[in-house]
Design an enzyme around this catalytic site. Structure first.
Site, PDB file in Angstrom:
ATOM      1  CG  HIS A 157      -2.144   0.802   1.290  1.00  0.00           C
ATOM      2  ND1 HIS A 157      -2.425   1.484   0.136  1.00  0.00           N
ATOM      3  CD2 HIS A 157      -2.874   1.146   2.257  1.00  0.00           C
ATOM      4  CE1 HIS A 157      -3.414   2.371   0.565  1.00  0.00           C
ATOM      5  NE2 HIS A 157      -3.869   2.135   1.876  1.00  0.00           N
ATOM      6  CG  HIS A 203      -4.105   0.795  -8.444  1.00  0.00           C
ATOM      7  ND1 HIS A 203      -5.451   0.690  -8.053  1.00  0.00           N
ATOM      8  CD2 HIS A 203      -3.487   1.738  -7.659  1.00  0.00           C
ATOM      9  CE1 HIS A 203      -5.499   1.790  -7.053  1.00  0.00           C
ATOM     10  NE2 HIS A 203      -4.463   2.344  -6.830  1.00  0.00           N
ATOM     11  CG  ASP A 241       2.685   4.828  -3.794  1.00  0.00           C
ATOM     12  OD1 ASP A 241       2.815   5.976  -3.325  1.00  0.00           O
ATOM     13  OD2 ASP A 241       1.796   3.905  -3.553  1.00  0.00           O
TER      14      ASP A 241
HETATM   15  C1  LIG Z   1      -1.138  -3.138  -5.912  1.00  0.00           C
HETATM   16  C2  LIG Z   1      -1.280  -4.812  -6.172  1.00  0.00           C
HETATM   17  C3  LIG Z   1      -1.241  -5.376  -4.697  1.00  0.00           C
HETATM   18  C4  LIG Z   1      -2.528  -4.783  -6.959  1.00  0.00           C
HETATM   19  O1  LIG Z   1      -2.844  -5.920  -7.123  1.00  0.00           O
HETATM   20  P1  LIG Z   1      -3.741  -6.867  -8.222  1.00  0.00           P
HETATM   21  O2  LIG Z   1      -4.083  -6.068  -9.284  1.00  0.00           O
HETATM   22  O3  LIG Z   1      -4.676  -7.529  -7.385  1.00  0.00           O
HETATM   23  O4  LIG Z   1      -2.676  -7.915  -8.600  1.00  0.00           O
HETATM   24  P2  LIG Z   1      -1.975  -9.188  -7.918  1.00  0.00           P
HETATM   25  O5  LIG Z   1      -1.000  -8.761  -6.742  1.00  0.00           O
HETATM   26  O6  LIG Z   1      -3.140 -10.278  -7.606  1.00  0.00           O
HETATM   27  O7  LIG Z   1      -1.088  -9.584  -9.118  1.00  0.00           O
HETATM   28  C5  LIG Z   1      -1.818 -10.078 -10.613  1.00  0.00           C
HETATM   29  C6  LIG Z   1      -0.501 -10.623 -11.467  1.00  0.00           C
HETATM   30  O8  LIG Z   1       0.421  -9.437 -11.873  1.00  0.00           O
HETATM   31  C7  LIG Z   1       1.497  -9.457 -11.216  1.00  0.00           C
HETATM   32  N1  LIG Z   1       2.051  -8.383 -10.686  1.00  0.00           N
HETATM   33  C8  LIG Z   1       0.986  -7.363 -10.056  1.00  0.00           C
HETATM   34  N2  LIG Z   1       1.782  -6.235  -9.571  1.00  0.00           N
HETATM   35  C9  LIG Z   1       2.878  -6.531  -9.893  1.00  0.00           C
HETATM   36  C10 LIG Z   1       4.155  -5.746  -9.802  1.00  0.00           C
HETATM   37  N3  LIG Z   1       4.194  -4.581  -9.157  1.00  0.00           N
HETATM   38  N4  LIG Z   1       5.466  -6.507 -10.137  1.00  0.00           N
HETATM   39  C11 LIG Z   1       5.348  -7.515 -10.741  1.00  0.00           C
HETATM   40  N5  LIG Z   1       4.379  -8.214 -10.928  1.00  0.00           N
HETATM   41  C12 LIG Z   1       3.055  -7.932 -10.649  1.00  0.00           C
HETATM   42  C13 LIG Z   1       1.611 -10.394 -10.142  1.00  0.00           C
HETATM   43  O9  LIG Z   1       2.702 -11.210  -9.696  1.00  0.00           O
HETATM   44  C14 LIG Z   1       0.315 -11.604 -10.576  1.00  0.00           C
HETATM   45  O10 LIG Z   1       1.049 -11.973 -11.619  1.00  0.00           O
HETATM   46  P3  LIG Z   1       0.415 -13.928 -11.802  1.00  0.00           P
HETATM   47  O11 LIG Z   1      -0.651 -13.848 -12.264  1.00  0.00           O
HETATM   48  O12 LIG Z   1       1.655 -14.433 -12.713  1.00  0.00           O
HETATM   49  O13 LIG Z   1       0.758 -14.324 -10.148  1.00  0.00           O
HETATM   50  C15 LIG Z   1       0.031  -5.260  -6.939  1.00  0.00           C
HETATM   51  O14 LIG Z   1      -0.068  -4.603  -8.108  1.00  0.00           O
HETATM   52  C16 LIG Z   1       1.139  -4.986  -6.351  1.00  0.00           C
HETATM   53  O15 LIG Z   1       1.531  -5.609  -5.273  1.00  0.00           O
HETATM   54  N6  LIG Z   1       1.995  -3.900  -6.791  1.00  0.00           N
HETATM   55  C17 LIG Z   1       3.287  -3.639  -6.126  1.00  0.00           C
HETATM   56  C18 LIG Z   1       2.948  -2.991  -4.770  1.00  0.00           C
HETATM   57  C19 LIG Z   1       2.292  -1.344  -5.177  1.00  0.00           C
HETATM   58  O16 LIG Z   1       2.988  -0.655  -5.875  1.00  0.00           O
HETATM   59  N7  LIG Z   1       1.315  -0.768  -3.966  1.00  0.00           N
HETATM   60  C20 LIG Z   1       0.853   0.399  -4.332  1.00  0.00           C
HETATM   61  C21 LIG Z   1      -0.327   0.341  -4.723  1.00  0.00           C
HETATM   62  S1  LIG Z   1      -1.167   1.945  -5.092  1.00  0.00           S
END
Ligand SMILES: CC(C)(COP(=O)(O)OP(=O)(O)OC[C@H]1O[C@@H](n2cnc3c(N)ncnc32)[C@H](O)[C@@H]1OP(=O)(O)O)[C@@H](O)C(=O)NCCC(=O)NCCS
Length: 354
Positions: free
Chosen positions: A209, A248, A299
């Site tokens: 987050h 996101h 971010d």
């Molecule tokens: C923000 C976040 C939790 C959103 O989650 P989401 O859309 O539900 O996506 P998931 O975490 O379930 O990931 C879905 C797929 O994309 C990949 N992915 C998502 N974000 C990624 C990232 N930042 N880097 C690399 N791979 C990523 C995951 O590994 C997953 O791959 P898979 O299907 O092969 O296992 C996720 O993008 C993330 O962890 N980002 C990094 C942290 C971040 O920047 N947070 C700030 C948010 S404002």
């Protein structure tokens, strides 16, 4: 009802405060485009919009300055409390987020206060605690960019104040994100505003987050050249590591806040170190797009912007708190008005009866 991991796509409540739209491509605060608000308004106007649906920020400004100046010049209690907390962990140093959580938690709450008065007091406490980390003085407040000026040293120029003001506007509110949801869960029990906001601060610290802005800049800083960054990112992706600052939960095409902060970084970089770092960031962005079809969220360049403004890395998430506290407060008041205890069900995966 079907189980959705992480509650993705589940409508968990009603809100009139903000929306990313049905397509998840824009961000509107009470109907106003957040990007337009960065062009035409200041953080204080937006704080007032989010809390009480009025773009007139005067009441918030008056209350914020009164509380901030009171802490800076008259009431030494908060200063002493901050210094005592810092000296509790002299070796390992308490993360400023832990300090903020504790300072806010110890704050006074007066039930008869207006909504603006209550949140301005918390907001001023947060900003005062962040300012205590600067070596230079931060006691001269700008009338136009009030909150931004409380966070930056006195010699910050107008361009820096405007950039931080925009960052705070974009951090101010974002629907049912994790920290806001945590705030609402606490509020739903009829707990107090302070306790509910402490829940928000605690949730924001995590790197999935708000903490992502700190991890993103650490990653960028770990590379000396664009070539090094290219090799490094490919190998992290090979290892299936997440790259902080990308992806996101609700935006699927782009985060509309990201271009605004990226533009500011572009405008502010003025030395070889910063220029090289910006090139490294853009290369990481390019690889993430090509390899994972993922875009930078607020971010990624947001962390870089705060770094260009002179903040140490561990103050990035606290700045996020300074911006988001009004969003949390608005959700607190809305949840209290709705007065429904949030209590979802869980899918049981433990042992059968035995
Ligand atoms: C923000 C976040 C939790 C959103 O989650 P989401 O859309 O539900 O996506 P998931 O975490 O379930 O990931 C879905 C797929 O994309 C990949 N992915 C998502 N974000 C990624 C990232 N930042 N880097 C690399 N791979 C990523 C995951 O590994 C997953 O791959 P898979 O299907 O092969 O296992 C996720 O993008 C993330 O962890 N980002 C990094 C942290 C971040 O920047 N947070 C700030 C948010 S404002």
């Amino acid at each position: 009802m079907e189980y959705s991991p992480g509650l993705r796509g589940v409508v968990a409540g009603e809100t009139a405060i903000s929306t990313v739209g049905k397509e998840g491509t824009s961000l509107r605060y009470r109907g106003y485009d957040a990007i337009e608000l960065t062009k035409n308004n200041t953080y204080e106007d937006v704080a007032s919009l989010i809390i009480k649906d009025s773009l007139d920020g005067d009441e918030f400004k008056e209350a914020f300055s009164r509380h901030y100046n009171n802490k800076a010049f008259e009431d030494e209690t908060v200063s002493k409390y901050i210094e005592n907390l810092k000296s509790l962990h002299p070796q390992s140093e308490m993360h400023p987020m832990a300090l903020l959580r504790t300072i806010v938690s110890g704050g006074q709450e007066i039930e008869s206060d207006t909504e603006i008065e209550s949140i301005a007091r918390i907001s001023a406490t947060v900003c005062f605690a962040i300012a205590s980390y600067h070596k230079a003085d931060t006691n001269i407040l700008s009338d136009k960019y009030l909150v931004a000026s409380s966070l930056l040293p006195n010699d910050a120029n107008d361009e820096m104040l405007e950039a931080l003001d925009d960052m705070l506007i974009l951090y101010a509110e974002h629907g049912f994100n994790a920290s806001t949801f945590a705030t609402r869960v606490t509020a739903s029990t009829r707990a107090d505003l302070t306790g509910s906001i402490v829940s928000g601060i605690a949730a924001l610290k995590g790197e999935l987050h708000g903490g992502a802005n700190e991890r993103a800049v650490e990653l960028i800083n770990s590379f000396n050249t664009v070539d090094e960054a290219e090799k490094g990112i490919y190998s992290l992706l090979d290892e299936k590591k997440k790259i902080m600052g990308f992806g996101h939960g609700v935006y699927k095409v782009q985060d509309p806040r990201s271009p605004v902060v990226k533009n500011w970084v572009e405008q502010l970089v003025d030395n070889d170190f910063s220029k090289n770092r910006f090139e490294i960031a853009k290369k990481i962005d390019e690889i993430m797009d090509a390899e994972k079809n993922l875009f930078p969220n607020v971010d990624f360049y947001g962390g870089l912007l705060l770094s260009e403004l002179g903040f140490e890395i561990d103050l990035f998430t606290p700045i996020f708190v300074a911006g988001r506290s009004v969003g949390w407060a608005a959700h607190y008041f809305e949840q209290r008005e709705q007065d429904i205890l949030i209590r979802p069900a869980a899918k049981y995966i433990g042992p059968p009866e035995r």
